[in-house]
Design a protein around this motif. Sequence first.
Motif, short mmCIF file in Angstrom:
data_model
loop_
_atom_site.label_atom_id
_atom_site.label_comp_id
_atom_site.label_asym_id
_atom_site.label_seq_id
_atom_site.Cartn_x
_atom_site.Cartn_y
_atom_site.Cartn_z
N LYS A 353 0.83 -1.20 0.00
CA LYS A 353 0.00 0.00 0.00
C LYS A 353 0.87 1.26 0.00
O LYS A 353 0.56 2.24 -0.68
N ARG A 354 1.96 1.23 0.74
CA ARG A 354 2.88 2.39 0.80
C ARG A 354 3.50 2.65 -0.58
O ARG A 354 3.56 3.80 -1.03
N ALA A 355 3.95 1.58 -1.24
CA ALA A 355 4.53 1.74 -2.58
C ALA A 355 3.50 2.23 -3.58
O ALA A 355 3.80 3.06 -4.44
N GLY A 356 2.26 1.70 -3.48
CA GLY A 356 1.21 2.15 -4.39
C GLY A 356 0.88 3.62 -4.20
O GLY A 356 0.63 4.35 -5.17
N PRO A 388 14.57 0.18 0.53
CA PRO A 388 15.00 -0.13 -0.85
C PRO A 388 13.91 -0.78 -1.69
O PRO A 388 13.80 -0.50 -2.89
N GLU A 389 13.08 -1.70 -1.10
CA GLU A 389 12.05 -2.34 -1.92
C GLU A 389 10.99 -1.34 -2.37
O GLU A 389 10.43 -1.46 -3.47
N ILE A 390 10.70 -0.32 -1.54
CA ILE A 390 9.75 0.73 -1.94
C ILE A 390 10.35 1.55 -3.08
O ILE A 390 9.68 1.87 -4.08
N VAL A 391 11.63 1.91 -2.93
CA VAL A 391 12.31 2.71 -3.95
C VAL A 391 12.33 1.97 -5.28
O VAL A 391 12.05 2.54 -6.35
N ASN A 392 12.63 0.67 -5.24
CA ASN A 392 12.68 -0.12 -6.48
C ASN A 392 11.30 -0.24 -7.13
O ASN A 392 11.17 -0.15 -8.35
N ALA A 393 10.25 -0.42 -6.31
CA ALA A 393 8.90 -0.53 -6.86
C ALA A 393 8.49 0.76 -7.55
O ALA A 393 7.84 0.74 -8.61
N LEU A 406 9.19 -8.73 -5.53
CA LEU A 406 7.84 -9.01 -6.02
C LEU A 406 6.92 -7.81 -5.86
O LEU A 406 5.85 -7.76 -6.47
N LEU A 407 7.35 -6.82 -5.04
CA LEU A 407 6.52 -5.63 -4.84
C LEU A 407 6.43 -4.80 -6.12
O LEU A 407 5.39 -4.19 -6.41
N ALA A 408 7.52 -4.78 -6.92
CA ALA A 408 7.56 -3.94 -8.13
C ALA A 408 6.53 -4.36 -9.17
O ALA A 408 5.76 -3.51 -9.66
N PRO A 409 6.41 -5.65 -9.55
CA PRO A 409 5.37 -6.00 -10.53
C PRO A 409 3.96 -5.77 -10.01
O PRO A 409 3.05 -5.48 -10.80
#
Length: 511
Positions: A353-356, A388-393, A406-409
């Motif tokens: 949700k944060r990445a979205g 880092p996973e948020i930044v990559n997504a 898997l968060l990016a796709p």
Amino acid sequence: MIITMIAVLVSLLIGGAIGYTIFRYVANGKYNEILSSAQKEADVEKEKKLLEVKERFLNKKSELEKEAQQRTQKIQVVENKLKQRELTLNQRQEEVNRRKQELDQTQVRIDNEKKLLSVKQTDLEKMQEQERVKLEELSGLSADEAKNRLMDSMKDKARMDAASYVNEMMDQAKLDADQKARKIVIQTIQRVATETAIENSVSVFHIDNDEVKGRIIGREGRNIRALEAATGVEIVVDDTPESIVISAFDPVRREVARLALHQLVADGRIHPARIEEVVTKVKKQLDNEIIETGKRTAIDLGVHGLHPDLVRIVGKMKYRSSYGQNLLQHARETANLCSVMASELGLNPKKAKRAGLLHDIGKVPDEESELPHALLGAKMAEKYKEKPEIVNAIGAHHDEVEMNTLLAPIVQVCDAISGARPGARREIVEAYIKRLNDLEAVAMSYPGVTKTYAIQAGRELRVIVGADKLTDDDSNKLSSEIAEKIQNEMTYPGQVKITVIRETRSVAYAK
């Protein structure tokens, strides 16, 4: 009896004479004694005074001798300094004379070398002429003919090199075009949408009666001009009853103008100075409202620990659109979709949700950048200490960087789902807004420009310059230069009117 009296008188006379004689003897002795004592005291006092005088004389003499000695020392120091200066001046004079002699010698040597060089130059020209004559005899060509043949051969070689370079560039352009075409096709498939979205570029301000319209316009239109200049919008006052239309491609400007009009009409005082004051105040209020919107959005979605600058950027999404779709609504929708999908796949829904929510922060930067919005968003998230996973997504949701988690796709798919639903987006308005932004950016690139506003659907560009930086002649020249640059670098329908505004303000305070 008489004899007795005579005898008494004689006795008295004799006694008086004897007493007088005795008195004088005694008196003379005391006098001499007193006189001798006084003489001795006088001599002592005289000697004492003489000693005091001698002592004072000796002290004064000592003081004068010391003063004379000090003056003599000062005079000696001054004399020493003068002697030193005289010695220094003599040395400098000798150095100057020596250098002058050296310069004279150098000048003589240079003159001799010039004469020798002139002679050698003459000899060299003669030798070159002899060589040229020999070459012409050997080649059978004159110098001009040889020069022309050399130039022709160089032209042919240049043409061949240019043709090779053009072919190479065309091949590279075709390769780049194929890559870009594939990328465009992929993005188009991801963002399939029916053009049913309606992007509003106007706001309607309702008023109680038409009398307020006259007060808003002001004498000779000064109020409405001041409001348009301060906010960068176009205000349309027509025959429509009890309403005024505020037109601008930027929603923030429209909101500032609407709120400013509301406060001005409620207050009743409408004049240029008051308009500028209210607009400044409204801009500050809108900044606070943007922050509150960001906080409410984060609380509603359960996203905690955002950096204050990220909260403000999320709030700014309310006044931005992407292909006609409100950016904040799109971000909220993407965040919820990411949370659901992550839960279905057994991943962390809060991170999803944060990445979205943050995936499109690159579309509302504080400063313009040439980077794509995904890369810019990833850079901003990294700056504000996101994981880092948020930044990559954020950076990978348009395939501009490699997906590491898997968060990016998930973010990429949910972004496409939110934008691809029927009626979600409209590309025409986005291109229109980009053209207006480009118009303003062209004018802002010139020195001395403080504000630029594209109005009347991009048919007019108002440029406000600093009176202390440009003159009236410079303003006329600036309008021509901007018009020429727009004509050469941009594509637009019809024509664009460039209006350069330069005004001088004088402010004083009565206390």
